[in-house]
Motif scaffolding. Structure first.
Motif, PDB file in Angstrom:
ATOM      1  N   ASN A 261       0.735  -1.184   0.011  1.00  0.00           N
ATOM      2  CA  ASN A 261       0.004  -0.053  -0.184  1.00  0.00           C
ATOM      3  C   ASN A 261       0.792   1.228  -0.056  1.00  0.00           C
ATOM      4  N   GLY A 262       1.931   1.089  -0.914  1.00  0.00           N
ATOM      5  CA  GLY A 262       2.667   2.440  -1.022  1.00  0.00           C
ATOM      6  C   GLY A 262       3.915   2.684   0.026  1.00  0.00           C
ATOM      7  N   ARG A 263       4.022   1.684   0.908  1.00  0.00           N
ATOM      8  CA  ARG A 263       5.235   1.836   1.882  1.00  0.00           C
ATOM      9  C   ARG A 263       5.674   0.528   2.098  1.00  0.00           C
ATOM     10  N   GLY A 264       7.066   0.496   2.138  1.00  0.00           N
ATOM     11  CA  GLY A 264       8.044  -0.575   2.269  1.00  0.00           C
ATOM     12  C   GLY A 264       7.848  -1.763   1.053  1.00  0.00           C
ATOM     13  N   GLU A 265       8.157  -3.078   1.561  1.00  0.00           N
ATOM     14  CA  GLU A 265       8.316  -4.070   0.580  1.00  0.00           C
ATOM     15  C   GLU A 265       7.252  -5.124   1.151  1.00  0.00           C
ATOM     16  N   ALA A 266       6.145  -5.639   0.280  1.00  0.00           N
ATOM     17  CA  ALA A 266       5.141  -6.570   0.766  1.00  0.00           C
ATOM     18  C   ALA A 266       5.667  -7.924   0.874  1.00  0.00           C
ATOM     19  N   PRO A 267       5.076  -8.881   1.743  1.00  0.00           N
ATOM     20  CA  PRO A 267       5.568 -10.158   1.745  1.00  0.00           C
ATOM     21  C   PRO A 267       5.268 -11.005   0.434  1.00  0.00           C
ATOM     22  N   GLU A 268       5.912 -11.797   0.279  1.00  0.00           N
ATOM     23  CA  GLU A 268       5.436 -12.618  -1.255  1.00  0.00           C
ATOM     24  C   GLU A 268       4.087 -13.498  -0.863  1.00  0.00           C
ATOM     25  N   ALA A 269       3.538 -13.726  -1.785  1.00  0.00           N
ATOM     26  CA  ALA A 269       2.085 -14.390  -1.907  1.00  0.00           C
ATOM     27  C   ALA A 269       2.421 -15.602  -1.320  1.00  0.00           C
TER      28      ALA A 269
ATOM     29  N   ASN B  25      -2.477 -17.890   8.197  1.00  0.00           N
ATOM     30  CA  ASN B  25      -2.398 -16.801   9.011  1.00  0.00           C
ATOM     31  C   ASN B  25      -1.713 -15.630   8.166  1.00  0.00           C
ATOM     32  N   ALA B  26      -2.143 -14.376   8.693  1.00  0.00           N
ATOM     33  CA  ALA B  26      -1.643 -13.303   8.007  1.00  0.00           C
ATOM     34  C   ALA B  26      -0.273 -13.252   8.155  1.00  0.00           C
ATOM     35  N   ALA B  27       0.541 -12.549   7.333  1.00  0.00           N
ATOM     36  CA  ALA B  27       2.051 -12.245   7.494  1.00  0.00           C
ATOM     37  C   ALA B  27       2.499 -11.481   8.621  1.00  0.00           C
ATOM     38  N   ALA B  28       3.510 -11.327   8.924  1.00  0.00           N
ATOM     39  CA  ALA B  28       4.311 -10.659  10.015  1.00  0.00           C
ATOM     40  C   ALA B  28       4.067  -9.125   9.439  1.00  0.00           C
ATOM     41  N   ALA B  29       4.103  -8.248  10.454  1.00  0.00           N
ATOM     42  CA  ALA B  29       4.034  -6.655  10.239  1.00  0.00           C
ATOM     43  C   ALA B  29       5.263  -6.469   9.117  1.00  0.00           C
ATOM     44  N   ILE B  30       4.926  -5.296   8.327  1.00  0.00           N
ATOM     45  CA  ILE B  30       6.403  -4.795   7.519  1.00  0.00           C
ATOM     46  C   ILE B  30       6.744  -3.788   8.571  1.00  0.00           C
ATOM     47  N   THR B  31       8.267  -3.757   8.646  1.00  0.00           N
ATOM     48  CA  THR B  31       8.794  -3.036   9.690  1.00  0.00           C
ATOM     49  C   THR B  31      10.038  -2.217   8.685  1.00  0.00           C
TER      50      THR B  31
END
Length: 244
Positions: free
Chosen positions: A10-18, A28-34
């Protein structure tokens, strides 16, 4: 059955892989983006604007023995805020404002200091660094720092003659500091030094012709006899219109 669970930063950082969801297993949902400067990850959501279903980092998105449906989860962000301390030097009382990352600082009340002109708030002292608040007290630069910070007021002396120091020695000299915003004194100012009360002797030197010392002051020298050392000294400094 299987279906993809995709992620969008959503415009910030790098998303986890699908990942691939399966009917037989929970997902489960992925960990937080830091590590995104100025922003803190909040939750995942099924819509980019955050109006869909929210999932905390690591929360179950699909239970076991439930057929999966292709889904994209969008990161939701909280913009960080920071305390900015306003150091006014010799001016009116210090204060602070709340800075929001990636936004212009809020307007502040212009500080005051007798015989000084406020030139804005800077990251460094004496007008050094970046200016974030202008001389009118309005924010003018987007906040791009990721910690609490102090900004320093920069002042200019509004007095036409900043200081006048008498130097005694083989000669007597006068040093004049003239503010840079007073162009009249810089262009046509002149010093007239008179010695003695009954029949004073005098000497006039223009500002532009006076010697500049290492401090940026102008030196107006004149000779004084041993008799005159006890006599009163009068100094006038005027521009072409006779104004001090």
């Amino acid at each position: 059955n299987t279906a993809a669970l995709a992620y969008d930063a959503n415009g910030r950082g790098e998303a986890p892989e699908a990942v691939t969801m399966k009917t037989s297993a929970a997902t489960n949902a992925a960990a937080a983006i830091t590590g995104v400067p100025g922003y803190t990850f909040n939750v995942w959501n099924t819509t980019a604007d955050g109006t869909g279903t929210a999932y905390a980092a690591g929360e179950q998105v699909k239970a076991a023995n439930v057929d999966p449906v292709a889904t994209t989860l969008y990161a939701q962000w909280t913009t960080n805020t920071y305390t900015v301390t306003l150091n006014n030097g010799g001016g009116s009382g210090d204060g602070s404002v709340t800075a929001t990352y990636d936004a212009v600082l809020p307007n502040v009340t212009v500080p005051t200091w007798e015989k000084h002109v406020f030139e804005g708030y800077y990251t460094g002292e004496n007008g050094e660094g970046d200016r974030y608040i202008g001389k009118d007290g309005k924010g003018e630069k987007v906040w791009d720092k990721t910690s609490d910070t102090t900004l320093y007021a920069f002042w200019k002396d509004s007095a036409k003659i900043k200081s006048m120091d008498l130097l005694l020695g083989g000669d007597i000299g006068m040093r004049y500091h003239v503010t840079v915003n007073d162009t009249a004194l810089q262009e046509s100012g002149k010093a007239t030094v008179s010695i003695g009360s009954k029949k004073p002797s005098s000497k006039t030197i223009t500002y532009k012709d006076a010697e500049e010392d290492t401090t940026g002051a102008r030196l107006f020298p004149f000779n004084v006899s041993s008799v005159q050392m006890a006599e009163p000294v009068t100094v006038e400094f005027k521009d072409k219109d006779g104004k001090v």
